[in-house]
Design a protein around this motif. Structure first.
Motif, short mmCIF file in Angstrom:
data_model
loop_
_atom_site.label_atom_id
_atom_site.label_comp_id
_atom_site.label_asym_id
_atom_site.label_seq_id
_atom_site.Cartn_x
_atom_site.Cartn_y
_atom_site.Cartn_z
N VAL A 551 0.85 -1.19 0.00
CA VAL A 551 0.00 0.00 0.00
C VAL A 551 0.89 1.24 0.00
CG1 VAL A 551 -1.84 -1.20 1.25
CG2 VAL A 551 -0.16 0.15 2.52
N THR A 552 0.31 2.37 -0.37
CA THR A 552 1.01 3.65 -0.30
C THR A 552 0.26 4.59 0.62
OG1 THR A 552 -0.20 4.54 -2.21
CG2 THR A 552 1.88 3.41 -2.64
N THR A 553 0.97 5.57 1.17
CA THR A 553 0.35 6.57 2.05
C THR A 553 0.72 7.97 1.58
OG1 THR A 553 2.24 6.54 3.56
CG2 THR A 553 0.42 5.03 4.05
N LYS A 554 -0.16 8.92 1.91
CA LYS A 554 0.09 10.31 1.56
C LYS A 554 -0.56 11.20 2.61
CE LYS A 554 -0.86 13.81 -1.97
NZ LYS A 554 -1.57 14.09 -3.25
N LEU A 555 0.19 12.17 3.11
CA LEU A 555 -0.34 13.13 4.08
C LEU A 555 -0.69 14.43 3.38
CD1 LEU A 555 2.07 12.64 7.11
CD2 LEU A 555 -0.41 12.39 7.18
N SER A 556 -1.88 14.95 3.67
CA SER A 556 -2.30 16.22 3.08
C SER A 556 -3.09 17.01 4.12
CB SER A 556 -3.16 15.98 1.84
OG SER A 556 -4.31 15.21 2.16
N VAL A 557 -3.20 18.31 3.90
CA VAL A 557 -3.93 19.18 4.83
C VAL A 557 -5.39 19.25 4.40
CG1 VAL A 557 -4.11 21.51 5.79
CG2 VAL A 557 -1.86 20.54 5.25
N LYS A 558 -6.28 19.03 5.35
CA LYS A 558 -7.71 19.08 5.06
C LYS A 558 -8.16 20.52 4.87
CE LYS A 558 -12.06 17.07 6.67
NZ LYS A 558 -12.70 16.27 7.75
#
Length: 575
Positions: A551-558
């Protein structure tokens, strides 16, 4: 969840069992203490100590076999058989109570201990089979609340029964009716099939040592067992000393003892539900140190909150004790000590249930019960030495327990890497960033995952660490690139994954592995692990862990003005 058939009948059944245990045990002790017992063939004090010991003894003798049985048979069928056994024992107890056959009642108390020893492992190992991971903390909170309120209700009810007219008849009717209702409610528990192929073999010594050895193979579970046992050491000491604490230190009568028990028990119930709220419906080991800190802090304050003993013509009763403003701080301390206990043990029980391998949960709980019983016996010996040999006061014993809580907290933080990392992860996910998951396929709940991610900072690592249901490991090459103090570096290296030649190939300047750390190789991994790797390490790790999903992950600002972080988890696509 609470009103569902998969939980409510079980919850009512286990509460009735705890209630009946304490009604019968305390009725027996009070009848012996306050009735005419000239026909008793042994000394009254010896009888009381025998009663306490005989109820705990079965947990030492039979818990190992009980854990094997609970994993091997249908759990609902086992509960029904145990409740029928309780009904049979209480049927004999009716005649023993009415005929004042105290030695027979002592034997029946031992048999109730045997029944409880076999009920304990199935009681906790049932929960992960019928509840989702998001419900496990809530389920444990309800169980702890029900157990301690049942202990309180049983203790108070026994006193009311013995103080009433026709006490023996009320006592006989109460224990039989409670057993009968518990047997009836057990038939509403749905079938929970066996999930272990290991046939149980009855053996006291060999099975006990084998069970404990199996628990020690998983260091996290073993430390959790020791931590829970420490709580029972502390809790048993408080509960045992409350009567003399009220009479000698507080100059109060037995009604105040009931108040102290109420504050402690309701505090545990409140702490259990605060734990549920703080955990946000997932296993959060990082909450546990807060509970131990409350146990320590308010335990120390309890010593200084005790007012000077007044010159009274009579002891305080409940009304006069509550009317004194000087007692409010002491009452708050006892409530918060109970609250700390709830915050302390609920995450630990949930952790054992979540980390135990399929088919071995009941055996892990059985090991826990064995060590709990040993610690409770040790607490009685410890209290006798402190109070009788060293001639300390009860309030000084309580202060010593509080200092012990501080030492245990330091030991856990320094000696249990997963706890230190869980605390950090909880801070980053719940307070600093308020992370939410974007995971439409619920991949974070799955086992055997390879998480592909690059350029991780310490903050990113902590966000990932607590976002998956199963144990998370990072490759050593990812860890060595971070600038960490020695405590955090040692902790994260202890849960690192050592892939063959991966780290040397990807980082020639990586520091040689510290011999004191415990990095995992592929053959040593927990079967449900989650492995975080960089993109260049992926092929090598995939070759070693062929049945793992990538799997891959990505952090982003809501984009909602609150600047909350969103962690996206998606399947890894080819190319």
């Amino acid at each position: 969840m609470l009103l569902s058939r998969r939980f409510l009948p079980y919850f009512v059944t286990q509460c009735l069992g705890a209630l009946n245990d304490n009604v019968f045990k305390n009725v027996l002790l009070l009848l012996v203490a306050y009735s005419q017992v000239d026909e008793l063939p042994i000394d009254v004090n010896l009888f009381v100590n025998l009663a306490a010991g005989l109820f705990i003894l079965p947990f030492l003798l039979f818990s190992a076999h009980a854990g094997q049985v609970a994993d091997y048979v249908d759990k609902s069928a086992l509960i029904r058989r145990l409740k029928l056994l309780e009904l049979v024992i209480m049927s004999f107890a009716v005649f023993a109570i009415v005929s004042h056959s105290y030695m027979v009642m002592l034997l029946l108390l031992f048999l109730m201990g045997v029944q409880s020893a076999y009920f304990g492992p199935v009681k906790y190992s049932l929960l992960p089979r019928v509840l989702d991971n998001s419900e496990l903390v809530s389920g444990n909170a309800w169980v702890e609340m029900g157990t301690f309120l049942a202990i309180l209700a049983g203790t108070i009810s026994a006193g009311l029964i013995v103080a009433s007219d026709n006490a023996t008849y009320w006592a006989a009717a109460s224990v039989f009716i409670l057993a009968l209702i518990g047997a009836l409610t057990s038939w509403f528990i749905p079938s929970i099939p066996a999930h272990s192929l290991q046939k149980p073999h009855f053996s006291i010594v060999r099975a006990t040592f084998a069970n404990i050895k199996k628990a020690r193979r998983t260091p996290g579970i073993w430390v959790a067992i020791l931590a829970i046992s420490w709580f029972w050491f502390v809790g048993a000491t408080y509960l045992t000393q409350f009567p003399n604490f009220a009479r000698i230190t507080l100059a109060a009568d037995p009604t105040v003892v009931s108040l102290l028990l109420l504050l402690f028990s309701v505090g545990i119930a409140a702490g259990s539900f605060v734990c549920e709220r703080l955990s946000c419906h997932q296993v959060e080991l990082g909450i546990m140190p807060l509970g131990l800190a409350l146990l320590a802090g308010f335990g120390i304050d309890l010593y200084f909150a005790i007012p000077a003993k007044p010159e009274l013509a009579a002891l305080y009763n409940l009304q006069s004790f509550i009317a004194e403003a000087d007692h409010y701080r002491l009452m708050l301390d006892l409530f918060m000590i109970g609250g700390g206990g709830g915050l302390f043990i609920v995450p630990l029980y949930t952790y054992i249930q979540a980390r135990a391998k399929d088919g071995e949960c009941a055996q892990a709980i059985a090991s826990n019960n064995i060590i709990n019983a040993l610690f409770m016996v040790t607490s009685a010996v410890f209290a006798m030495v402190i109070l009788n040999v060293f001639q300390w006061q009860i309030e000084q014993l309580f202060l010593l327990l509080a200092v012990g809580n501080v030492l245990v907290l330091c030991w856990l933080l320094l000696g249990w890497p997963e706890l230190l990392l869980s605390m950090s992860s909880y801070y980053y996910r719940r307070f600093k960033h308020k992370v939410s998951l974007d995971d439409p396929n619920a991949l974070h709940k799955q086992a055997k995952l390879i998480v592909v991610t690059d350029n991780l900072s310490w903050s990113d690592m902590m966000l990932l660490y607590g976002s998956f249901t199963h144990p998370v490991h990072f490759t050593e090459g990812m860890i060595q690139r971070l600038s960490l103090n020695r405590f955090y570096r040692r902790a994260v290296l202890c849960i690192s994954y050592l892939a063959s030649s991966v780290d040397d190939a990807t980082d020639n300047n990586a520091t040689t592995k510290d011999a004191s750390t415990e990095s995992y190789e592929a053959a040593e991994l927990d079967i449900d692990s989650v492995i975080c790797v960089s993109a260049v390490q992926l092929k090598q790790v995939q070759a070693e862990l062929k049945d793992y999903t990538c799997v891959t992950t990505k952090l982003s600002v809501k984009a909602d003005g609150a600047k909350r972080l969103v962690l996206e988890i998606r399947p890894l696509t080819a190319g």
